[in-house]
Design a protein around this motif. Structure first.
Motif, short mmCIF file in Angstrom:
data_model
loop_
_atom_site.label_atom_id
_atom_site.label_comp_id
_atom_site.label_asym_id
_atom_site.label_seq_id
_atom_site.Cartn_x
_atom_site.Cartn_y
_atom_site.Cartn_z
N PRO A 147 0.82 -1.23 0.00
CA PRO A 147 0.00 0.00 0.00
C PRO A 147 0.84 1.27 0.00
O PRO A 147 0.51 2.22 -0.71
CB PRO A 147 -0.82 -0.13 1.29
CG PRO A 147 -0.91 -1.60 1.54
CD PRO A 147 0.39 -2.17 1.06
N VAL A 148 1.94 1.28 0.77
CA VAL A 148 2.75 2.49 0.83
C VAL A 148 3.43 2.77 -0.51
O VAL A 148 3.60 3.92 -0.91
CB VAL A 148 3.81 2.37 1.97
CG1 VAL A 148 4.88 1.33 1.64
CG2 VAL A 148 4.47 3.71 2.24
N ARG A 150 2.15 1.76 -3.52
CA ARG A 150 1.09 2.18 -4.44
C ARG A 150 0.77 3.66 -4.25
O ARG A 150 0.53 4.39 -5.22
CB ARG A 150 -0.16 1.32 -4.24
CG ARG A 150 -0.02 -0.10 -4.77
CD ARG A 150 -1.37 -0.73 -4.99
NE ARG A 150 -2.10 -0.89 -3.74
CZ ARG A 150 -2.04 -1.97 -2.96
NH1 ARG A 150 -1.26 -2.98 -3.32
NH2 ARG A 150 -2.74 -2.05 -1.86
N GLU A 151 0.79 4.09 -3.00
CA GLU A 151 0.56 5.51 -2.71
C GLU A 151 1.69 6.36 -3.29
O GLU A 151 1.46 7.44 -3.85
CB GLU A 151 0.46 5.72 -1.20
CG GLU A 151 0.16 7.15 -0.80
CD GLU A 151 0.07 7.33 0.70
OE1 GLU A 151 0.12 8.49 1.16
OE2 GLU A 151 -0.05 6.31 1.43
N LEU A 152 2.93 5.86 -3.17
CA LEU A 152 4.08 6.58 -3.72
C LEU A 152 3.97 6.68 -5.24
O LEU A 152 4.20 7.76 -5.83
CB LEU A 152 5.37 5.88 -3.32
CG LEU A 152 6.68 6.45 -3.91
CD1 LEU A 152 6.87 7.90 -3.50
CD2 LEU A 152 7.86 5.60 -3.47
N ALA A 154 1.34 6.67 -7.06
CA ALA A 154 0.27 7.63 -7.39
C ALA A 154 0.78 9.06 -7.27
O ALA A 154 0.45 9.92 -8.11
CB ALA A 154 -0.93 7.41 -6.47
N GLN A 155 1.60 9.32 -6.24
CA GLN A 155 2.19 10.65 -6.09
C GLN A 155 3.08 10.99 -7.27
O GLN A 155 3.04 12.11 -7.80
CB GLN A 155 3.02 10.72 -4.80
CG GLN A 155 2.23 10.90 -3.51
CD GLN A 155 3.17 11.05 -2.33
OE1 GLN A 155 3.88 10.13 -1.96
NE2 GLN A 155 3.19 12.23 -1.76
N LYS A 158 1.35 12.05 -10.41
CA LYS A 158 0.80 13.40 -10.34
C LYS A 158 1.88 14.47 -10.48
O LYS A 158 1.70 15.46 -11.18
CB LYS A 158 0.06 13.60 -9.01
CG LYS A 158 -1.23 12.82 -8.89
CD LYS A 158 -1.88 13.04 -7.53
CE LYS A 158 -3.15 12.22 -7.38
NZ LYS A 158 -3.76 12.38 -6.03
N ARG A 316 7.37 -1.63 4.43
CA ARG A 316 6.87 -2.29 3.22
C ARG A 316 7.41 -3.72 3.14
O ARG A 316 7.87 -4.17 2.10
CB ARG A 316 7.25 -1.49 1.98
CG ARG A 316 8.70 -1.03 1.95
CD ARG A 316 9.05 -0.21 0.74
NE ARG A 316 8.96 -0.95 -0.48
CZ ARG A 316 9.85 -0.86 -1.49
NH1 ARG A 316 10.89 -0.06 -1.39
NH2 ARG A 316 9.69 -1.55 -2.58
#
Length: 465
Positions: A147-148, A150-152, A154-155, A158, A316
């Motif tokens: 999850p950490v 996947r969040e990275l 996504a950042q 962007k 992770r």
């Protein structure tokens, strides 16, 4: 390897002439009498270059070229256009569609051979460059499904397309450079230079000349003009690694460059405009560095437009099996070894470790096992943990306070505890490797320059052991 040339012409005599010229010079040839036959042969055969007539029955050579350029497998294939009575407009259109070169009938033997050889040489060089680029991108590929991560990701998706500056923070060995390279690769500047500067590895007296360049005679030893990293990265991305170790004077100059978009070489007052996206990384708490006066507040705010945290491996741990297998495959390929299977028990043991050196430490352990193991990697091949390992924690639980910390009769602060633990860890590692600084730095997952700084700050000298 002999190159194969596909000759496409509706005139049998032209095909025969080209076949004799090419095969007489060592090339393999294939023949097609129409554009339709050419496209079918490309689907069935390996071809290195096409000689394509513009005027063909039914589908023209121009239409065939459009189709060739629209297919992923043939998009970059060299195509030489030929015609005896093509108009200037047709020749221009062929070049615009991506024709490699163009020549007219009657064919000149030497011209044909020179053009074919040059086109094949250029094509080969392009493929080698693409392969090297792919190898580099694979080496710097970020791996993770937690999850950490996947969040990275996504950042990164962007922030990468923008021109915003990014400050990447995180512990040593977590992959801050990989994040910077991913931002560059996903940005509009991907085709431009990515220039890395390790601010901790460059002596304070040289950092300005490295960043901004210098003119001849600017200082002793400056025998010629040299471009700095800002100029070399012009149009691309400049990655300032370990920005927290930059000297105060260099910080001031970097700030001016970010504010004005201009730099001046050492020994010159002439301003040079640069278009550079700056990414910075640090393993320090820059806010604390600002409060204690070691880092400029205005530069911190200029750099920290988009903050990104590189997560430690302990956050992770579910990615560890994936990382271990990736590192093992990469190492075996790079060293010409057959990929070794790794037992599930080994992967489970790797997940349970604390990894103070993060991903860099994990890579080192995997490579060590790949070298020293037999046909497969088993638990017997797993090296023992060092300080901060499970065994060490059993004998010295987290609640135990190292001796000599804090004021008399008081428990130490968290910062004091960390400092003492870090000093003990460095000392133990140095003892284990016989005070070999390079090996110790490798195990600890830090640069040699950073290890020297730590040793100086803690007053570590060999006589302490």
């Amino acid at each position: 390897m002999v190159a194969t040339v596909l000759v496409v012409d509706d005139e049998k005599n032209i095909r025969r002439t080209l076949r004799m010229v090419l095969e007489g010079s060592g090339f393999n040839t294939l023949e097609a009498s129409s554009a339709e036959q050419c496209l079918e042969m490309l689907r069935q055969s390996e071809v290195d270059l096409i000689i394509l007539d513009i005027r063909l029955p039914k589908m023209s050579g121009i239409e065939a070229l459009q189709k060739i350029r629209s297919e992923p497998d043939t998009r970059k294939l060299p195509v030489l256009m030929v015609s005896g009575h093509a108009s200037v407009a047709e020749a221009v259109q062929a070049v615009q569609l991506g024709a490699t070169d163009f020549f007219e009938k009657p064919l000149d033997r030497d011209r044909v051979l020179v053009t074919v050889r040059n086109a094949l040489k250029t094509w080969q060089l392009q493929r080698e460059v693409e392969q090297l680029r792919a190898d580099v991108e694979q080496r710097y590929e970020m791996i993770g499904e937690s999850p950490v991560m996947r969040e990275l990701f996504a950042q990164l998706e962007k922030v990468a397309p923008t021109s915003g500056r990014v400050l990447i923070s995180g512990e040593s060995g977590t992959g801050k450079e990989l994040i910077a390279r991913a931002i560059h690769r996903l940005s509009p500047r991907a085709g431009k230079p990515f220039v890395k500067v390790n601010c901790a590895a460059i002596p304070a007296e040289l950092i300005e000349s490295e960043l901004f360049g210098y003119e001849r005679g600017a200082f002793t030893g400056a025998q010629g003009r040299k471009k700095g990293m800002f100029e070399l990265a012009n149009g691309g991305t400049l990655f300032l690694d370990e920005i927290g170790d930059m000297s105060a004077s260099a910080q001031a100059k970097v700030l001016r460059a970010l504010q004005s978009g201009e730099i001046s070489r050492v020994g010159s007052e002439r301003a040079i405009a640069v278009d550079v996206r700056v990414l910075a990384a640090t393993n320090k708490d820059l806010e604390l560095e600002v409060k204690e006066g070691r880092f400029r507040e205005d530069l911190y705010f200029r750099l920290n437009v988009v903050p990104i945290v590189s997560p430690p491996l302990r956050d992770r741990s579910e990615d560890i099996p994936l990382l271990a297998k990736g590192f093992l495959r990469e190492f075996c390929e790079a060293n010409g070894l057959r990929e070794k299977p790794i037992d599930d028990e080994v992967l489970e043991a790797l997940v349970e470790r604390p990894w103070p050196g993060n991903v860099r430490e994990l890579r080192n352990v995997v490579e060590r096992m790949a070298i020293l193991s037999g046909d497969r990697i088993t638990l017997d091949d797993l090296p023992e943990e060092g300080v901060l390992s499970e065994g060490r924690r059993e004998s010295a639980p987290p609640s135990t306070v190292p001796r000599g910390l804090g004021k008399t009769g008081e428990r130490p602060t968290l910062r004091e505890y960390r400092s003492r633990a870090e000093k003990e860890y460095i000392l133990q590692t140095l003892d284990e490797v016989g005070w070999n600084i390079s090996r110790a730095a490798n195990i600890l997952g830090v640069e040699r320059t950073n290890l020297h700084k730590k040793m100086r700050s803690y007053g570590i000298r060999r006589e302490e052991t």
